[in-house]
Design a protein around this motif. Structure first.
Motif, mmCIF file in Angstrom:
data_model
loop_
_atom_site.group_PDB
_atom_site.id
_atom_site.type_symbol
_atom_site.label_atom_id
_atom_site.label_comp_id
_atom_site.label_asym_id
_atom_site.label_seq_id
_atom_site.Cartn_x
_atom_site.Cartn_y
_atom_site.Cartn_z
ATOM 1 N N ALA A 93 0.236 -0.543 0.376
ATOM 2 C CA ALA A 93 -0.173 -0.096 -0.005
ATOM 3 C C ALA A 93 1.080 0.957 -0.063
ATOM 4 C CB ALA A 93 -0.696 0.118 1.021
ATOM 5 N N LEU A 94 0.246 2.327 -0.344
ATOM 6 C CA LEU A 94 0.677 3.672 -0.444
ATOM 7 C C LEU A 94 0.124 4.537 0.111
ATOM 8 C CD1 LEU A 94 2.590 5.801 -1.209
ATOM 9 C CD2 LEU A 94 1.223 6.093 -2.952
ATOM 10 N N VAL A 95 0.538 4.829 1.802
ATOM 11 C CA VAL A 95 -0.647 5.405 2.813
ATOM 12 C C VAL A 95 0.257 7.062 2.160
ATOM 13 C CG1 VAL A 95 -1.598 5.888 4.389
ATOM 14 C CG2 VAL A 95 -1.586 3.824 3.691
ATOM 15 N N THR A 96 -0.838 8.714 2.979
ATOM 16 C CA THR A 96 -0.154 9.478 3.469
ATOM 17 C C THR A 96 -1.456 9.568 4.184
ATOM 18 O OG1 THR A 96 -1.241 10.345 1.117
ATOM 19 C CG2 THR A 96 0.546 9.837 0.376
ATOM 20 N N VAL A 97 -0.414 10.621 4.970
ATOM 21 C CA VAL A 97 -1.248 11.690 6.298
ATOM 22 C C VAL A 97 -0.730 12.719 5.262
ATOM 23 C CG1 VAL A 97 -1.073 12.203 8.841
ATOM 24 C CG2 VAL A 97 -0.150 9.899 7.755
ATOM 25 N N ALA A 98 -2.703 13.388 4.867
ATOM 26 C CA ALA A 98 -2.885 14.469 4.413
ATOM 27 C C ALA A 98 -3.154 15.690 6.264
ATOM 28 C CB ALA A 98 -3.705 14.642 3.688
ATOM 29 N N SER A 99 -4.703 16.168 6.181
ATOM 30 C CA SER A 99 -4.959 17.007 7.033
ATOM 31 C C SER A 99 -6.554 17.228 6.497
ATOM 32 C CB SER A 99 -3.906 17.511 7.528
ATOM 33 O OG SER A 99 -5.202 18.566 8.752
ATOM 34 N N THR A 100 -7.497 17.477 7.217
ATOM 35 C CA THR A 100 -8.873 18.296 7.296
ATOM 36 C C THR A 100 -8.436 19.574 6.764
ATOM 37 O OG1 THR A 100 -8.458 18.949 9.678
ATOM 38 C CG2 THR A 100 -10.049 17.265 9.146
ATOM 39 N N ALA A 101 -7.289 20.229 7.101
ATOM 40 C CA ALA A 101 -6.432 21.410 6.631
ATOM 41 C C ALA A 101 -6.780 21.336 4.960
ATOM 42 C CB ALA A 101 -4.882 22.077 6.828
ATOM 43 N N ALA A 102 -6.738 20.268 4.517
ATOM 44 C CA ALA A 102 -6.393 20.021 2.648
ATOM 45 C C ALA A 102 -8.124 20.747 2.262
ATOM 46 C CB ALA A 102 -6.229 19.069 2.626
ATOM 47 N N MET B 134 -2.388 29.327 9.210
ATOM 48 C CA MET B 134 -1.565 28.250 8.990
ATOM 49 C C MET B 134 -2.002 28.021 7.412
ATOM 50 S SD MET B 134 -2.712 25.739 11.884
ATOM 51 C CE MET B 134 -1.671 24.461 11.600
ATOM 52 N N ALA B 135 -1.554 28.874 6.493
ATOM 53 C CA ALA B 135 -1.586 28.882 5.184
ATOM 54 C C ALA B 135 -0.311 27.825 4.698
ATOM 55 C CB ALA B 135 -1.306 30.479 4.573
ATOM 56 N N VAL B 136 0.492 28.470 4.816
ATOM 57 C CA VAL B 136 1.586 26.989 3.682
ATOM 58 C C VAL B 136 0.381 25.434 4.335
ATOM 59 C CG1 VAL B 136 4.219 26.054 3.700
ATOM 60 C CG2 VAL B 136 3.368 28.766 3.812
ATOM 61 N N TYR B 137 0.860 25.475 5.934
ATOM 62 C CA TYR B 137 0.491 24.158 6.504
ATOM 63 C C TYR B 137 -0.629 23.507 5.378
ATOM 64 C CZ TYR B 137 -0.514 19.864 8.683
ATOM 65 O OH TYR B 137 -1.122 18.737 9.703
ATOM 66 N N GLY B 138 -1.752 24.265 5.484
ATOM 67 C CA GLY B 138 -2.682 23.750 4.468
ATOM 68 C C GLY B 138 -2.320 23.317 3.215
ATOM 69 N N ALA B 139 -1.792 24.618 2.812
ATOM 70 C CA ALA B 139 -1.462 24.851 1.212
ATOM 71 C C ALA B 139 -0.408 23.218 0.837
ATOM 72 C CB ALA B 139 -0.762 25.617 0.086
ATOM 73 N N THR B 140 -0.173 23.093 1.920
ATOM 74 C CA THR B 140 0.636 21.353 1.441
ATOM 75 C C THR B 140 -0.025 20.294 1.664
ATOM 76 O OG1 THR B 140 1.763 21.322 3.851
ATOM 77 C CG2 THR B 140 3.001 22.448 2.139
ATOM 78 N N LYS B 141 -1.051 20.072 2.784
ATOM 79 C CA LYS B 141 -1.528 19.377 2.771
ATOM 80 C C LYS B 141 -2.854 18.871 1.933
ATOM 81 C CE LYS B 141 0.107 17.545 5.857
ATOM 82 N NZ LYS B 141 1.129 16.196 6.002
ATOM 83 N N ALA B 142 -3.522 20.202 1.115
ATOM 84 C CA ALA B 142 -4.479 19.394 -0.840
ATOM 85 C C ALA B 142 -3.377 19.329 -1.267
ATOM 86 C CB ALA B 142 -4.168 21.240 -0.872
ATOM 87 N N PHE B 143 -1.971 19.786 -1.787
ATOM 88 C CA PHE B 143 -1.109 19.035 -2.300
ATOM 89 C C PHE B 143 -1.020 17.200 -2.104
ATOM 90 C CE2 PHE B 143 2.775 17.040 -3.529
ATOM 91 C CZ PHE B 143 3.502 17.660 -4.728
ATOM 92 N N VAL B 144 -0.855 17.036 -0.610
ATOM 93 C CA VAL B 144 -0.401 15.853 -0.375
ATOM 94 C C VAL B 144 -1.875 14.836 -0.577
ATOM 95 C CG1 VAL B 144 -0.340 13.996 1.647
ATOM 96 C CG2 VAL B 144 1.388 16.138 1.243
ATOM 97 N N LEU B 145 -3.520 15.608 -0.411
ATOM 98 C CA LEU B 145 -4.513 14.843 -1.254
ATOM 99 C C LEU B 145 -4.683 15.091 -2.523
ATOM 100 C CD1 LEU B 145 -7.336 13.926 0.169
ATOM 101 C CD2 LEU B 145 -7.878 15.949 0.374
ATOM 102 N N SER B 146 -4.745 15.480 -3.165
ATOM 103 C CA SER B 146 -4.654 15.681 -4.236
ATOM 104 C C SER B 146 -3.453 14.480 -4.754
ATOM 105 C CB SER B 146 -4.127 17.293 -5.337
ATOM 106 O OG SER B 146 -4.560 17.006 -6.508
ATOM 107 N N LEU B 147 -2.575 14.645 -4.884
ATOM 108 C CA LEU B 147 -1.057 14.194 -5.430
ATOM 109 C C LEU B 147 -1.611 12.099 -4.638
ATOM 110 C CD1 LEU B 147 1.411 13.555 -6.763
ATOM 111 C CD2 LEU B 147 2.138 13.236 -4.109
ATOM 112 N N LEU C 6 -4.335 5.136 0.059
ATOM 113 C CA LEU C 6 -4.986 6.516 0.768
ATOM 114 C C LEU C 6 -4.082 6.888 1.383
ATOM 115 C CD1 LEU C 6 -7.716 5.950 2.328
ATOM 116 C CD2 LEU C 6 -6.150 4.384 4.095
ATOM 117 N N ALA C 7 -4.493 8.207 1.157
ATOM 118 C CA ALA C 7 -4.559 9.767 1.921
ATOM 119 C C ALA C 7 -5.883 9.501 3.476
ATOM 120 C CB ALA C 7 -4.574 10.994 1.137
ATOM 121 N N VAL C 8 -5.218 9.956 3.802
ATOM 122 C CA VAL C 8 -6.077 9.515 5.432
ATOM 123 C C VAL C 8 -6.147 11.385 6.345
ATOM 124 C CG1 VAL C 8 -4.106 9.041 7.546
ATOM 125 C CG2 VAL C 8 -6.431 8.836 7.583
#
Length: 263
Positions: A139-148, A155-168, A184-186
């Motif tokens: 499996a491939l698992v990434t930890v995103a965030s509700t900030a995504a 938390m502008a940069v953090y939220g943007a990084t997690k949006a990237f993780v979720l989309s990717l 899976l992105a969690v």
């Protein structure tokens, strides 16, 4: 008792020295997986590796690495290859956040956050994805965030990084369909880890604070479904908030989030 065995596979877990990373390691080891634990704090990794080996009889390898360094993912792949360690599951957990207006943030901290939360995730995933997809057991698992799911003032940069993780991650899930690889992105909300110690304030806490065990269990159960979803939000309240953020007017969501994060 474990319901699914991962015996015969090896999971590489980043940010494994504490919090969610440590819990991922414990739950995967409990199901028979060998684990490779990666973080900067070698002493903590070695202590955890010894505990997992003694309790579950798995092989636990501790590797100190600064994943914020460019090329760290490919370097880690090559190091494991030289050791004869084949990885079937990659859990991209390492990351950090900060709180405060973007205008006041330390430029070096911003760069490091983007390097770790974005570049390292892409680098590691690209380095290991060919073998993960070819193996078909892992499996491939990434930890995103509700900030995504919405802009995050303060938390502008953090939220943007997690949006990237979720989309990717969701895109990779589609691209690798039919290979047998589970992707899976969690996205957890606030979790009781060292995250807020690094952030430096509890102003970033919005909603119920979950335990690492609850978040990792939610991720594992989603991963083990007959048809793994490309992403999951951990916690009912967080799921409702994520849906609301997608349906409500963007300006309203922005203002609401800004007030909640005390921007």
């Amino acid at each position: 008792m474990p319901t699914l065995s991962y015996r015969g596979t090896c999971a590489l877990i980043t940010g494994a020295s504490a919090g969610l990373g440590e819990e991922f390691a414990r739950q995967w080891a409990a199901r028979g997986a060998d684990v490779v634990l990666v973080a900067r704090r070698l002493d903590r990794l070695e202590t955890l590796a010894a505990e997992l080996h003694e309790e579950y009889g798995v092989t636990a390898t501790a590797i100190a690495a600064d994943l914020a360094e460019p090329g760290a993912g490919a370097g880690l792949r090559d190091e494991l290859g030289a050791r004869g360690i084949a990885v079937q599951t990659l859990i991209n957990n390492a990351g950090f956040g900060s709180h405060g207006a973007f205008l006041t943030q330390d430029p070096e901290q911003i760069s490091r956050m983007i390097q770790l939360n974005v570049c390292a995730v892409a680098d590691l995933t690209r380095a290991f994805l060919p073998s993960l997809a070819a193996d078909g057991r892992g499996a491939l698992v990434t930890v995103a965030s509700t900030a995504a799911y919405q802009p995050t003032p303060a938390m502008a940069v953090y939220g943007a990084t997690k949006a990237f993780v979720l989309s990717l991650t969701e895109a990779i899930a589609y691209e690798t369909r039919g290979t047998g690889l589970r992707v899976l992105a969690v996205s957890p909300g606030p979790v009781e880890t060292e995250f807020f110690d690094v952030v430096g304030t509890r102003d970033a806490v919005v909603g119920h604070v979950a335990t690492p065990a609850a978040v990792v269990t939610a991720a594992r159960r989603a991963l083990e479904r007959p048809r793994t979803p490309p992403s999951v939000v951990a916690g009912l309240g967080n799921r409702l908030s994520a849906v609301a953020a997608q349906l409500a007017p963007r300006r309203f969501v922005l203002a609401t989030t800004g007030r909640a994060l005390k921007a």
